[in-house]
Write a protein that holds these residues in place. Sequence first.
Motif, mmCIF file in Angstrom:
data_model
loop_
_atom_site.group_PDB
_atom_site.id
_atom_site.type_symbol
_atom_site.label_atom_id
_atom_site.label_comp_id
_atom_site.label_asym_id
_atom_site.label_seq_id
_atom_site.Cartn_x
_atom_site.Cartn_y
_atom_site.Cartn_z
ATOM 1 N N THR A 1 0.847 -1.201 0.000
ATOM 2 C CA THR A 1 0.000 0.000 0.000
ATOM 3 C C THR A 1 0.876 1.242 0.000
ATOM 4 O OG1 THR A 1 -0.132 -0.039 2.428
ATOM 5 C CG2 THR A 1 -1.875 -1.186 1.198
ATOM 6 N N GLU B 1 -0.557 4.863 0.083
ATOM 7 C CA GLU B 1 -1.124 5.259 1.373
ATOM 8 C C GLU B 1 -0.010 5.567 2.384
ATOM 9 O OE1 GLU B 1 -2.122 2.750 -0.445
ATOM 10 O OE2 GLU B 1 -4.241 3.155 -0.841
ATOM 11 N N ALA C 1 1.335 8.949 1.601
ATOM 12 C CA ALA C 1 0.431 10.030 2.021
ATOM 13 C C ALA C 1 0.571 10.321 3.517
ATOM 14 C CB ALA C 1 -1.011 9.672 1.671
ATOM 15 N N VAL C 2 0.667 9.263 4.328
ATOM 16 C CA VAL C 2 0.850 9.455 5.774
ATOM 17 C C VAL C 2 2.208 10.100 6.047
ATOM 18 C CG1 VAL C 2 1.057 8.294 8.003
ATOM 19 C CG2 VAL C 2 -0.681 7.543 6.368
#
Length: 558
Positions: free
Chosen positions: A302, A305, A308-309
């Motif tokens: 992932t 994701e 993005a974090v």
Amino acid sequence: MKNVDKYARGYFAPPETSLKWTTKEYITEAPIWCSVDLRDGNQALIVPMNLEEKLEYFKMLVEIGFKEIEVGFPAASETEFAFLRTLIEQDLIPDDVTIQVLTQSREHIIRKTFESLKGAKKAVVHLYNSTSLAQREQVFRKSKEEIIDIAVSGAKLLKECALETEGNFQFQYSPESFTGTEIEFALEICNRVLDEWQPTAENPVIINLPATVSMSMPHVYASQIEYVGERLNYREHVILSVHPHNDRGTGVADAELAMLAGAQRVEGTLFGNGERTGNVDIVTLALNMYSHGVDPKLNFETLPEILAVYERLTKMRVSERHPYGGELVFTAFSGSHQDAIAKGMKWREEKNPQYWSVPYLLIDPKDIGRQYEGDIIRINSQSGKGGIGYVLQQKYGLDLPQKMREHFGYCVKNVSDHQQKELMPDEIYDIFLKEYVNLKAPIELVKYRINGDEDFETVVVVRTGDGDKEIKGAGNGRLDSVSNALQTYLGLEYSDLVYTEHALEIGSKSQAVSYIGIKASNGQVYWGCGIDVDIMTSSIKALFSAVNQMSRSINGNR
């Protein structure tokens, strides 16, 4: 560059050749990974993470699969201290995860560090002091023996504090600025620390040889690692670790060659965050191994994701061209690249091979959470027919004939070039609809009737600016009879060049798509597409679209 003479090679090559690592082709197993995002990475941020952000980041690192995580320099600030106490007191550290803390070889810092660690299930206490020639001469102004004494006295105090503090502790030592240290001196100081700690099979020690500042080409660093690694005392009870920085832009290469040279453990950060040019990027290291079919023991399925974090919590931005994680690293704009990728993907569908080998794609983007649609092939003025056709097929189910792809490709590239921008898939689809599909001007199909079994006669009602008109034609096929009617009515001559059809499998399964290319007497080929629930009607609409293209071009009307 006028001042080149002021620079000399500030590193120290091993006194003996250490090149066994050159006989190895690739890394065969994952190292012990230690994330230093929350310490080395965090201290390099313009605005360091607060307690809540560090807790969220720690949770993400655990989910990725890190088993060793350096959580801070607890003696440095109240936030660092509070973060560590929160992890311990709220039991937030999984049983299979070891935390690590950093401490200088100074008494008050060591004691504060152990105060923060009280009750830790398992922690690595990372002791360091700087050993390089430049640091000894310019910063500390101390002799080699005085520098050794700093390290050994710190090692002794770690043992004392570990006995006095509740918890389970493992020791690590780093000769900071190892790359600027005489190799034999670095080996001596590491062995003096090891003699103090006396590691065992049950309680191994980590010796970390950092490229605190990257000074040499990667092969030199690898030889330094091999030389020291082969001469460490208690070697079977020592975990040899590296901590490469990226000053020369070779952090990944330094780490990879160091692993070939015997490094068993790597300290680094996600996407290479860290002081100056950063630490080694563990994402790149791990996925490089993955591309060779070696399990990196970290999960980046992932990755978008995770990225993005990372960007939200660190306030840092990952470049579009950053390996694996960057927005554009799997994207082809070049026409020849797009064509090769599209054909490679089609070949995989047909052959289902065991190994991944698509041109221009090192790994399958889907393995790390990227999508073929919108990620691999994107369209601008440099794109080609293959890529443009691939976008239409993958997203909209339109499988254009090869020559029509070429014709449409030039159309799309002209639009992109004129607008000086990348075109999104929906924009490409809109251009296709506007230029080719169910065209109604200057002549529109209203209705038709076809009679016959072998010889066909047709009556077609067409609409122009002058109103509706009934035209007739005959031929040896249904479409041929309609075509003859149109040629007679319009006074145009052309020959059928290409006709293909298929079901529209994306969007509405009940529709049919037909493509027709006709060649005018001047040699120019015109294309049309028809979409309808009835296959015959879609074919006639495709013919009308091609004829309208030709009529517009010849007569100059739209």
